[in-house]
Design an enzyme around this catalytic site. Sequence first.
Site, mmCIF file in Angstrom:
data_model
loop_
_atom_site.group_PDB
_atom_site.id
_atom_site.type_symbol
_atom_site.label_atom_id
_atom_site.label_comp_id
_atom_site.label_asym_id
_atom_site.label_seq_id
_atom_site.Cartn_x
_atom_site.Cartn_y
_atom_site.Cartn_z
ATOM 1 N N HIS A 61 0.826 -1.208 0.000
ATOM 2 C CA HIS A 61 0.000 0.000 0.000
ATOM 3 C C HIS A 61 0.864 1.264 0.000
ATOM 4 O O HIS A 61 1.769 1.389 0.825
ATOM 5 C CB HIS A 61 -0.887 -0.026 1.258
ATOM 6 C CG HIS A 61 -1.896 1.070 1.325
ATOM 7 N ND1 HIS A 61 -2.148 1.759 2.482
ATOM 8 C CD2 HIS A 61 -2.740 1.581 0.386
ATOM 9 C CE1 HIS A 61 -3.103 2.645 2.250
ATOM 10 N NE2 HIS A 61 -3.486 2.556 0.991
ATOM 11 N N GLU A 71 0.156 -0.482 -4.803
ATOM 12 C CA GLU A 71 -0.897 0.530 -4.923
ATOM 13 C C GLU A 71 -0.268 1.864 -4.584
ATOM 14 O O GLU A 71 0.591 1.948 -3.695
ATOM 15 C CB GLU A 71 -2.033 0.221 -3.931
ATOM 16 C CG GLU A 71 -3.250 1.136 -4.023
ATOM 17 C CD GLU A 71 -3.214 2.389 -3.144
ATOM 18 O OE1 GLU A 71 -4.195 3.138 -3.182
ATOM 19 O OE2 GLU A 71 -2.218 2.621 -2.410
ATOM 20 N N ASP A 81 -1.148 6.525 -4.956
ATOM 21 C CA ASP A 81 -2.154 7.561 -5.198
ATOM 22 C C ASP A 81 -1.602 8.615 -6.154
ATOM 23 O O ASP A 81 -0.468 9.064 -5.995
ATOM 24 C CB ASP A 81 -2.511 8.249 -3.871
ATOM 25 C CG ASP A 81 -2.908 7.244 -2.817
ATOM 26 O OD1 ASP A 81 -3.954 6.603 -2.976
ATOM 27 O OD2 ASP A 81 -2.148 7.082 -1.828
ATOM 28 N N HIS A 137 -1.110 11.756 -1.706
ATOM 29 C CA HIS A 137 -2.379 11.328 -1.108
ATOM 30 C C HIS A 137 -3.241 12.509 -0.685
ATOM 31 O O HIS A 137 -4.427 12.561 -0.971
ATOM 32 C CB HIS A 137 -2.100 10.421 0.105
ATOM 33 C CG HIS A 137 -3.336 9.843 0.713
ATOM 34 N ND1 HIS A 137 -4.130 10.534 1.614
ATOM 35 C CD2 HIS A 137 -3.944 8.642 0.542
ATOM 36 C CE1 HIS A 137 -5.151 9.779 1.976
ATOM 37 N NE2 HIS A 137 -5.071 8.628 1.340
ATOM 38 N N GLU A 152 -4.254 4.456 -8.002
ATOM 39 C CA GLU A 152 -5.466 5.096 -7.476
ATOM 40 C C GLU A 152 -5.514 6.547 -7.932
ATOM 41 O O GLU A 152 -4.626 7.347 -7.611
ATOM 42 C CB GLU A 152 -5.535 5.031 -5.939
ATOM 43 C CG GLU A 152 -6.863 5.632 -5.489
ATOM 44 C CD GLU A 152 -7.042 5.798 -3.996
ATOM 45 O OE1 GLU A 152 -6.328 5.157 -3.204
ATOM 46 O OE2 GLU A 152 -7.917 6.609 -3.630
HETATM 47 O O1 G3P Z 1 -6.673 1.993 -2.979
HETATM 48 C C1 G3P Z 1 -6.912 1.575 -1.675
HETATM 49 C C2 G3P Z 1 -6.652 2.618 -0.623
HETATM 50 O O2 G3P Z 1 -5.419 3.214 -0.860
HETATM 51 C C3 G3P Z 1 -7.729 3.654 -0.563
HETATM 52 O O3 G3P Z 1 -7.593 4.549 0.496
HETATM 53 O O4 G3P Z 1 -6.926 6.692 1.507
HETATM 54 O O5 G3P Z 1 -5.343 4.808 1.525
HETATM 55 O O6 G3P Z 1 -5.834 6.003 -0.584
HETATM 56 P P1 G3P Z 1 -6.365 5.554 0.733
HETATM 57 MG MG MG Z 2 -4.729 4.823 -2.069
#
Ligand code: G3P
Ligand code: MG
Length: 257
Positions: free
Chosen positions: A10, A37, A39, A52, A112
């Site tokens: 993540h 993953e 952002d 993020h 994302e």
């Molecule tokens: O994509 C999954 C997750 O990353 C979504 O929430 O706030 O961590 O970007 P966040």
């Molecule tokens: Mg995310």
Amino acid sequence: MWPYPRILAHRGAGVLAPENTLAAMRCGHAHGFRGVEFDVMLSQDGIPILMHDPAFGRTVPGVGNVAEHSAAQLMKMDAGTWFGAAFAGEPVPGLDQVIDFCRDAGVWMNVEIKPVPGFEVETGAAVATLIRDRFDSADGGATTSGDGGLLPLLSSFSVAALAAARAAAPELPRGLLIEKLPDDWQDQAGLTGVRSLHLNQQFLTEAIAQQVRQAGYGLFCYTVNGPARAAELLRWGVDAFCTDRLDLIGPDFESAR
Ligand code: G3P
Ligand code: MG
């Protein structure tokens, strides 16, 4: 249904490195992760960069907003010191740079789309266009690029961003992020033409998992940080999840169970 890695790091490397940086990508890869993953947001001049939060103060010091700075300015900012002195000066990366790293390293990407409010359409379109250009996606199959690699999966909480991504590059796979499954989820999924649902693991039940899978969608969960919960979710048929705890849930967690 899910041709991708099942355990994703993540934001690059979870708790092991500053999120959404190249240092994080290197760290996740060094821990053996084959899927990541992260952002993506737009700079003022419309360049996709990794971030993020729409405002500075947490991962980038100071006050101000991402959308009021050019990519050149953002990419000189320090996104590492907040995490630890060893990462001081680690810059905000552009999506282009992260694609370079991931392709060289053989790491698959769940990108994302994280639009600043008001820029949903621009962000979805810009991210999809960049990825399309980089992956020759129009020449590939449903999940592969022109050179046979796995295409990134675009996901977003924003239906408008996903719709714009679909318009810009309809061939790219998309996933809809939703905290809790609403009653009209199939309408939202249809509007955005997504292949997968990305749900908060906290609210997932076995019945919801079955419902999503029986409807023919891939099922991804965020963010799973306990090994017992991770094992339970995989038992329920969850296709994949991301984790912050690369130290507790490794890339081969599934086969090691
Ligand atoms: O994509 C999954 C997750 O990353 C979504 O929430 O706030 O961590 O970007 P966040
Ligand atoms: Mg995310």
